[in-house]
Design an enzyme around this catalytic site. Structure first.
Site, PDB file in Angstrom:
ATOM      1  CB  SER A  29      13.240  -4.489   2.926  1.00 36.38           C
ATOM      2  OG  SER A  29      12.083  -3.845   3.414  1.00 36.38           O
ATOM      3  CG  ASP A  80       4.583 -11.326   1.346  1.00 39.81           C
ATOM      4  OD1 ASP A  80       5.635 -10.660   1.432  1.00 39.81           O
ATOM      5  OD2 ASP A  80       3.848 -11.313   0.335  1.00 39.81           O
ATOM      6  N   GLY A  81       5.459  -9.723   3.886  1.00 42.53           N
ATOM      7  CA  GLY A  81       5.310  -8.382   4.444  1.00 42.53           C
ATOM      8  C   GLY A  81       4.065  -7.689   3.919  1.00 42.53           C
ATOM      9  CB  ALA A  82       1.579  -5.818   4.591  1.00 44.56           C
ATOM     10  N   GLY A  94       2.199  -4.944  -2.544  1.00 48.17           N
ATOM     11  CA  GLY A  94       2.582  -4.685  -3.927  1.00 48.17           C
ATOM     12  C   GLY A  94       3.540  -3.540  -4.105  1.00 48.17           C
ATOM     13  N   GLY A  95       4.007  -2.959  -2.976  1.00 47.04           N
ATOM     14  CA  GLY A  95       5.005  -1.897  -3.081  1.00 47.04           C
ATOM     15  C   GLY A  95       6.220  -2.360  -3.889  1.00 47.04           C
ATOM     16  CD  GLU A 102       4.013  -9.920  -2.598  1.00 42.82           C
ATOM     17  OE1 GLU A 102       5.177  -9.661  -2.303  1.00 42.82           O
ATOM     18  OE2 GLU A 102       3.105  -9.071  -2.596  1.00 42.82           O
TER      19      GLU A 102
HETATM   20  C1  5RP Z   1       5.982  -6.634  -2.310  1.00 42.40           C
HETATM   21  C2  5RP Z   1       5.182  -6.454  -1.087  1.00 42.40           C
HETATM   22  C3  5RP Z   1       5.912  -6.230   0.186  1.00 42.40           C
HETATM   23  O1  5RP Z   1       5.502  -7.185   1.106  1.00 42.40           O
HETATM   24  C4  5RP Z   1       5.595  -4.856   0.703  1.00 42.40           C
HETATM   25  O2  5RP Z   1       5.907  -3.905  -0.293  1.00 42.40           O
HETATM   26  C5  5RP Z   1       6.387  -4.554   1.979  1.00 42.40           C
HETATM   27  O3  5RP Z   1       7.734  -4.408   1.680  1.00 42.40           O
HETATM   28  P1  5RP Z   1       8.832  -4.147   2.782  1.00 42.40           P
HETATM   29  O4  5RP Z   1       8.956  -5.401   3.589  1.00 42.40           O
HETATM   30  O5  5RP Z   1      10.075  -3.845   1.976  1.00 42.40           O
HETATM   31  O6  5RP Z   1       8.407  -2.968   3.628  1.00 42.40           O
HETATM   32  O7  5RP Z   1       3.975  -6.492  -1.089  1.00 42.40           O
HETATM   33  O8  5RP Z   1       5.168  -6.757  -3.454  1.00 42.40           O
END
Ligand code: 5RP
Length: 219
Positions: A29, A80-82, A94-95, A102
């Site tokens: 997101s 990228d996010g985390a 990996g959520g 990634e």
């Molecule tokens: C997807 C991920 C995302 O970066 C992680 O889950 C964070 O997601 P978000 O930006 O929705 O909080 O690793 O595989």
């Protein structure tokens, strides 16, 4: 501010790292906000390498060209996010289930800029259940090995990754030594990737906060 507004703030701040060429784009997101901002400067870049089918679709919907990593060579920057970051910028990711692609793009990029809301910064990784991508036939075998490491794996049922594999979400792991744990889990036969990003962590973390975006460098 809501968590989503904080994610949006971090995503906008990451535009500073977009200098041109082809950039790596993650999944989730927070990255969705980043892709929407990227569209406003798309004339500046030659395109993107994407870490998931979902991000590819969003990039294309904005008219941003998506390239194959095999054709681009090393990328200048990956955004990228985390799910969690510690103060050394070791991450859990990996959520959203896109961890393998990634990790590949992070490894193929000179700079990894991680974007998140400030709730993602923790002292010790592991409160967020650790995603592990597994070849389907190895699911039970890998689960037993993860129990031996002290975790409680839970099969993410009815979910398949873009690579056709399954995910085990490992609860109750306190990850005191992220690099060591990443290597141990990666060494289990049947594991494709663990969501620990420590061997190649982030170089910069941008956190959305009530006081505005905060830039964190590894301790
Ligand atoms: C997807 C991920 C995302 O970066 C992680 O889950 C964070 O997601 P978000 O930006 O929705 O909080 O690793 O595989």
């Amino acid at each position: 501010m809501t968590a989503d507004e904080l994610k949006q703030q971090a995503a906008k701040a990451a535009l500073e790292y977009v200098k041109g060429g082809i950039i790596g784009v993650g999944t989730g997101s927070t990255v969705n906000h980043f892709i929407d901002y990227l569209a406003t400067v798309k004339g500046k870049i030659d395109g993107a390498v994407s870490s998931s089918d979902a991000s590819t679709e969003r990039l294309k919907s904005h008219g941003i060209q998506v390239s194959d990593l095999n054709a681009t060579g090393e990328l200048e920057v990956y955004i990228d996010g985390a799910d969690e970051s510690d103060h050394y910028l070791n991450l859990i990711k990996g959520g959203g289930g896109a961890l393998t692609r990634e990790k590949i793009i992070a490894g193929a990029s000179k700079k990894f800029v991680c974007i998140a809301d400030e709730s993602k910064l923790v002292d010790v990784l592991g409160n967020f259940p650790l995603p592990v991508e597994v070849i389907p036939m190895a699911r039970s075998h890998v689960a037993r090995q993860l129990v031996k490491l002290g975790g409680t794996p839970v099969w993410r049922e009815n979910f398949f990754t873009d690579n056709g594999n399954v995910i085990l979400d490992v609860h109750n792991l306190e990850i005191m030594q992220p690099m060591e744990t990443e290597q141990k889990i990666n060494a289990i036969a049947g594991v494709v990737t663990t969501g620990i990003f420590a061997l190649r962590g982030a170089d910069v973390l941008i956190l959305g906060s009530e006081e505005g975006p905060k830039t964190i460098l590894p301790k």
